[in-house]
Design a protein around this motif. Structure first.
Motif, PDB file in Angstrom:
ATOM      1  N   PHE A  27     -10.084  10.020   7.173  1.00  0.00           N
ATOM      2  CA  PHE A  27      -9.996   8.681   7.411  1.00  0.00           C
ATOM      3  C   PHE A  27     -10.778   7.922   8.246  1.00  0.00           C
ATOM      4  CE2 PHE A  27      -5.705  10.089   5.801  1.00  0.00           C
ATOM      5  CZ  PHE A  27      -5.274   8.838   5.023  1.00  0.00           C
ATOM      6  N   PHE A  28     -11.325   6.855   8.200  1.00  0.00           N
ATOM      7  CA  PHE A  28     -12.092   6.306   9.324  1.00  0.00           C
ATOM      8  C   PHE A  28     -11.162   5.580  10.175  1.00  0.00           C
ATOM      9  CE2 PHE A  28     -14.577   2.717  10.593  1.00  0.00           C
ATOM     10  CZ  PHE A  28     -15.619   3.271  11.337  1.00  0.00           C
ATOM     11  N   ILE A  29     -11.369   5.532  11.407  1.00  0.00           N
ATOM     12  CA  ILE A  29     -10.509   5.258  12.680  1.00  0.00           C
ATOM     13  C   ILE A  29     -11.258   4.179  13.277  1.00  0.00           C
ATOM     14  CG2 ILE A  29      -8.808   5.549  14.458  1.00  0.00           C
ATOM     15  CD1 ILE A  29      -8.554   8.562  13.079  1.00  0.00           C
ATOM     16  N   LYS A  30     -11.067   2.912  13.502  1.00  0.00           N
ATOM     17  CA  LYS A  30     -11.336   2.017  14.474  1.00  0.00           C
ATOM     18  C   LYS A  30     -10.452   1.395  15.331  1.00  0.00           C
ATOM     19  CE  LYS A  30     -14.113  -2.346  13.718  1.00  0.00           C
ATOM     20  NZ  LYS A  30     -14.593  -3.098  12.792  1.00  0.00           N
ATOM     21  N   VAL A  31     -10.943   1.281  16.619  1.00  0.00           N
ATOM     22  CA  VAL A  31      -9.931   0.767  17.893  1.00  0.00           C
ATOM     23  C   VAL A  31     -10.565  -0.620  18.222  1.00  0.00           C
ATOM     24  CG1 VAL A  31      -9.263   1.126  19.831  1.00  0.00           C
ATOM     25  CG2 VAL A  31      -9.250   2.991  18.445  1.00  0.00           C
ATOM     26  N   GLN A  32      -9.481  -1.755  18.211  1.00  0.00           N
ATOM     27  CA  GLN A  32      -9.997  -2.977  18.930  1.00  0.00           C
ATOM     28  C   GLN A  32      -8.935  -3.396  19.608  1.00  0.00           C
ATOM     29  OE1 GLN A  32     -10.238  -5.249  15.117  1.00  0.00           O
ATOM     30  NE2 GLN A  32     -12.664  -4.894  14.796  1.00  0.00           N
ATOM     31  N   GLN A  54     -10.625   7.052   1.993  1.00  0.00           N
ATOM     32  CA  GLN A  54     -11.906   7.158   1.011  1.00  0.00           C
ATOM     33  C   GLN A  54     -11.695   6.380  -0.025  1.00  0.00           C
ATOM     34  OE1 GLN A  54     -14.371   9.913   0.959  1.00  0.00           O
ATOM     35  NE2 GLN A  54     -14.230  10.334   3.100  1.00  0.00           N
ATOM     36  N   HIS A  55     -10.768   6.232  -0.780  1.00  0.00           N
ATOM     37  CA  HIS A  55     -10.400   5.481  -1.873  1.00  0.00           C
ATOM     38  C   HIS A  55     -10.696   4.061  -1.788  1.00  0.00           C
ATOM     39  CE1 HIS A  55      -7.494   9.133  -1.978  1.00  0.00           C
ATOM     40  NE2 HIS A  55      -8.404   9.273  -2.745  1.00  0.00           N
ATOM     41  N   TYR A  56     -10.218   3.536  -0.598  1.00  0.00           N
ATOM     42  CA  TYR A  56     -10.598   2.199  -0.445  1.00  0.00           C
ATOM     43  C   TYR A  56     -11.946   1.988  -0.101  1.00  0.00           C
ATOM     44  CZ  TYR A  56     -10.625  -2.217   2.167  1.00  0.00           C
ATOM     45  OH  TYR A  56     -10.947  -3.630   2.513  1.00  0.00           O
ATOM     46  N   GLU A  57     -12.756   2.789   0.751  1.00  0.00           N
ATOM     47  CA  GLU A  57     -14.270   2.691   0.870  1.00  0.00           C
ATOM     48  C   GLU A  57     -15.010   2.742  -0.244  1.00  0.00           C
ATOM     49  OE1 GLU A  57     -17.313   2.413   3.793  1.00  0.00           O
ATOM     50  OE2 GLU A  57     -15.429   1.542   3.384  1.00  0.00           O
ATOM     51  N   TYR A  61       1.285   0.191   3.735  1.00  0.00           N
ATOM     52  CA  TYR A  61       0.262  -0.521   4.315  1.00  0.00           C
ATOM     53  C   TYR A  61      -0.998  -0.009   4.017  1.00  0.00           C
ATOM     54  CZ  TYR A  61       4.260  -3.307   6.291  1.00  0.00           C
ATOM     55  OH  TYR A  61       5.476  -3.922   6.587  1.00  0.00           O
ATOM     56  N   LEU A  62      -1.030   1.025   3.389  1.00  0.00           N
ATOM     57  CA  LEU A  62      -2.324   1.741   3.263  1.00  0.00           C
ATOM     58  C   LEU A  62      -3.139   1.214   1.839  1.00  0.00           C
ATOM     59  CD1 LEU A  62      -4.223   4.046   4.202  1.00  0.00           C
ATOM     60  CD2 LEU A  62      -3.028   5.668   2.678  1.00  0.00           C
ATOM     61  N   TYR A  63      -4.177   0.422   2.106  1.00  0.00           N
ATOM     62  CA  TYR A  63      -4.755  -0.291   1.190  1.00  0.00           C
ATOM     63  C   TYR A  63      -5.815   0.781   0.400  1.00  0.00           C
ATOM     64  CZ  TYR A  63      -3.303  -4.162   4.042  1.00  0.00           C
ATOM     65  OH  TYR A  63      -2.518  -4.961   4.860  1.00  0.00           O
ATOM     66  N   GLY A  64      -5.908   0.444  -1.045  1.00  0.00           N
ATOM     67  CA  GLY A  64      -6.660   1.246  -2.007  1.00  0.00           C
ATOM     68  C   GLY A  64      -7.888   0.695  -2.450  1.00  0.00           C
ATOM     69  N   ASN A  65      -7.932  -0.713  -2.351  1.00  0.00           N
ATOM     70  CA  ASN A  65      -8.757  -1.227  -2.888  1.00  0.00           C
ATOM     71  C   ASN A  65      -9.231  -2.733  -2.343  1.00  0.00           C
ATOM     72  OD1 ASN A  65      -7.205  -3.226  -4.120  1.00  0.00           O
ATOM     73  ND2 ASN A  65      -7.033  -1.931  -5.941  1.00  0.00           N
ATOM     74  N   HIS A  66     -10.412  -3.371  -2.553  1.00  0.00           N
ATOM     75  CA  HIS A  66     -10.645  -4.711  -1.867  1.00  0.00           C
ATOM     76  C   HIS A  66      -9.697  -5.766  -2.206  1.00  0.00           C
ATOM     77  CE1 HIS A  66     -12.181  -5.436  -5.919  1.00  0.00           C
ATOM     78  NE2 HIS A  66     -12.211  -6.481  -5.612  1.00  0.00           N
ATOM     79  N   THR A  67      -8.806  -5.743  -3.130  1.00  0.00           N
ATOM     80  CA  THR A  67      -7.607  -6.567  -3.345  1.00  0.00           C
ATOM     81  C   THR A  67      -6.413  -6.308  -2.627  1.00  0.00           C
ATOM     82  OG1 THR A  67      -6.613  -5.367  -5.333  1.00  0.00           O
ATOM     83  CG2 THR A  67      -8.516  -6.984  -5.793  1.00  0.00           C
ATOM     84  N   MET A  68      -6.436  -5.409  -1.670  1.00  0.00           N
ATOM     85  CA  MET A  68      -5.306  -4.829  -0.988  1.00  0.00           C
ATOM     86  C   MET A  68      -4.114  -4.380  -1.684  1.00  0.00           C
ATOM     87  SD  MET A  68      -5.574  -8.023   2.164  1.00  0.00           S
ATOM     88  CE  MET A  68      -4.320  -7.050   2.885  1.00  0.00           C
ATOM     89  N   LEU A  81      -2.040  -1.177  -2.762  1.00  0.00           N
ATOM     90  CA  LEU A  81      -1.539  -0.081  -2.054  1.00  0.00           C
ATOM     91  C   LEU A  81      -2.387   1.111  -2.642  1.00  0.00           C
ATOM     92  CD1 LEU A  81       2.168  -0.562  -1.066  1.00  0.00           C
ATOM     93  CD2 LEU A  81       0.037  -1.142   0.264  1.00  0.00           C
ATOM     94  N   CYS A  82      -2.801   2.115  -1.584  1.00  0.00           N
ATOM     95  CA  CYS A  82      -3.311   3.478  -2.374  1.00  0.00           C
ATOM     96  C   CYS A  82      -2.536   4.175  -2.995  1.00  0.00           C
ATOM     97  CB  CYS A  82      -4.156   3.999  -1.449  1.00  0.00           C
ATOM     98  SG  CYS A  82      -5.060   5.311  -1.826  1.00  0.00           S
ATOM     99  N   GLN A  83      -2.699   4.618  -4.286  1.00  0.00           N
ATOM    100  CA  GLN A  83      -1.718   5.483  -5.070  1.00  0.00           C
ATOM    101  C   GLN A  83      -2.309   6.980  -5.257  1.00  0.00           C
ATOM    102  OE1 GLN A  83       0.994   4.095  -6.272  1.00  0.00           O
ATOM    103  NE2 GLN A  83       0.653   2.075  -5.215  1.00  0.00           N
ATOM    104  N   MET A  84      -3.411   7.064  -4.627  1.00  0.00           N
ATOM    105  CA  MET A  84      -4.209   8.453  -4.805  1.00  0.00           C
ATOM    106  C   MET A  84      -3.546   9.281  -3.578  1.00  0.00           C
ATOM    107  SD  MET A  84      -5.727   8.183  -7.334  1.00  0.00           S
ATOM    108  CE  MET A  84      -6.865   9.515  -7.013  1.00  0.00           C
ATOM    109  N   PRO A  85      -3.604  10.425  -3.720  1.00  0.00           N
ATOM    110  CA  PRO A  85      -3.118  11.596  -2.777  1.00  0.00           C
ATOM    111  C   PRO A  85      -3.971  11.494  -1.693  1.00  0.00           C
ATOM    112  CG  PRO A  85      -3.752  12.693  -4.556  1.00  0.00           C
ATOM    113  CD  PRO A  85      -4.016  11.192  -5.143  1.00  0.00           C
TER     114      PRO A  85
END
Length: 283
Positions: free
Chosen positions: A26-31, A113-116, A160-167, A169-173
């Motif tokens: 996972f890519f992690i970003k803090v704001q 990864q799948h979202y990216e 709340y884990l998005y899987g694509n640009h349409t938001m 949910l990610c269904q991948m493992p």
């Protein structure tokens, strides 16, 4: 490929290890959660942590990122392991970090990864201007942090884990990465699999130099009070590589990348990770 069990790195084992474990990253970003919090954060760091005002201002302007990986999966949640030093200004050997304040003051954002991969396919100019970020990040929360070991555990809801640009949910493992059950030996082959900004699937191969270092052997900079056991590597990661898994040729985690000290890289040992993650699913 699934039947391959390499005993040393070559092109085929590199692809085996890197590909097999990429979905766990996972890519992690803090704001800062709100500009209103900046005053509170600055006062806290200057008055309670001894950080200079100019250093805090510079930190606000920087992009704070790291790599993380799946450590535990329980029902509708992933528990992502990464480095505590994303918040290194907030603790020292004498000052204990307050996770409730961190969760209140900051948004901890992740993508898988799948979202990216979907974003790359649908945004051809995604990397043309990194300051213009069209991604929708998924929220995470700190549930455990050990500042002395530089380890932090984040909890992410699959809802709340998005899987694509349409938001959608990610269904991948996102498989849990297993810890190595056998201690690595000097000269063993290793692989650092990380996600620096705009460079997912970054892989560096090298060798283990030593399997049990402590901070006092490496530097006189001991103000953070680090007490973890470190695996010494002849590979060095760049910005955003902190928190990444260091893998054996059998794709098992031998450490979590801590950072560079002089010319070598260092990772928090699997033994420290194991102790830290015990009972995490109950948090």
């Amino acid at each position: 490929m699934e039947n391959i069990r390499p005993n040393m790195f070559s092109n085929i084992p590199q692809r085996y290890v890197g590909t097999k474990r990429a979905d766990s990253l996972f890519f992690i970003k803090v704001q800062v959660a709100s500009t209103d919090y900046k005053v509170q954060i600055k006062e806290h760091l200057v008055n309670n942590c001894g950080i200079r005002s100019k250093a805090v201002d510079k930190w606000f302007q920087a992009v704070t990122v790291a790599t993380g990986f799946t450590a535990v999966e329980v029902e509708n949640f992933y528990y992502i392991l990464t480095c505590a030093h994303l918040f290194e200004y907030f603790y020292s050997a004498e000052i204990k970090v307050d996770c409730d304040k961190l969760n209140s003051w900051f948004n901890i954002l992740i993508i898988c990864q799948h979202y990216e991969s979907d974003m790359i396919a649908n945004h051809p100019n995604l990397y043309a201007d990194p300051s213009n970020d069209p991604r929708f990040y998924s929220p995470a929360r700190i549930i455990k942090l050990d500042q002395s070991k530089d380890l932090m555990l984040l909890k992410v809801s699959k809802r709340y884990l998005y899987g694509n640009h349409t938001m959608q949910l990610c269904q991948m493992p996102h498989p849990v990465l297993s810890l190595a059950t056998v201690k690595p030996r000097p000269a063993d082959d290793i692989m650092l699999v990380s996600w620096p900004p705009c460079r997912k699937d970054s892989v560096i191969t090298g060798q283990l130099v030593a399997r049990d270092r402590v901070y006092g052997q490496l530097t006189q900079y001991l103000s953070k009070g680090y007490s973890m056991h470190l695996v010494e590597l002849n590979v060095v990661g760049g910005a955003g590589c902190s928190g990444a898994p260091v893998l054996s040729h059998q794709a098992a985690v031998i450490g979590l990348y801590h950072g560079r000290i002089e010319s070598l890289g260092y990772a928090v040992s699997a033994a420290d990770i194991y102790e830290f993650c015990l009972g995490a699913h109950q948090l």
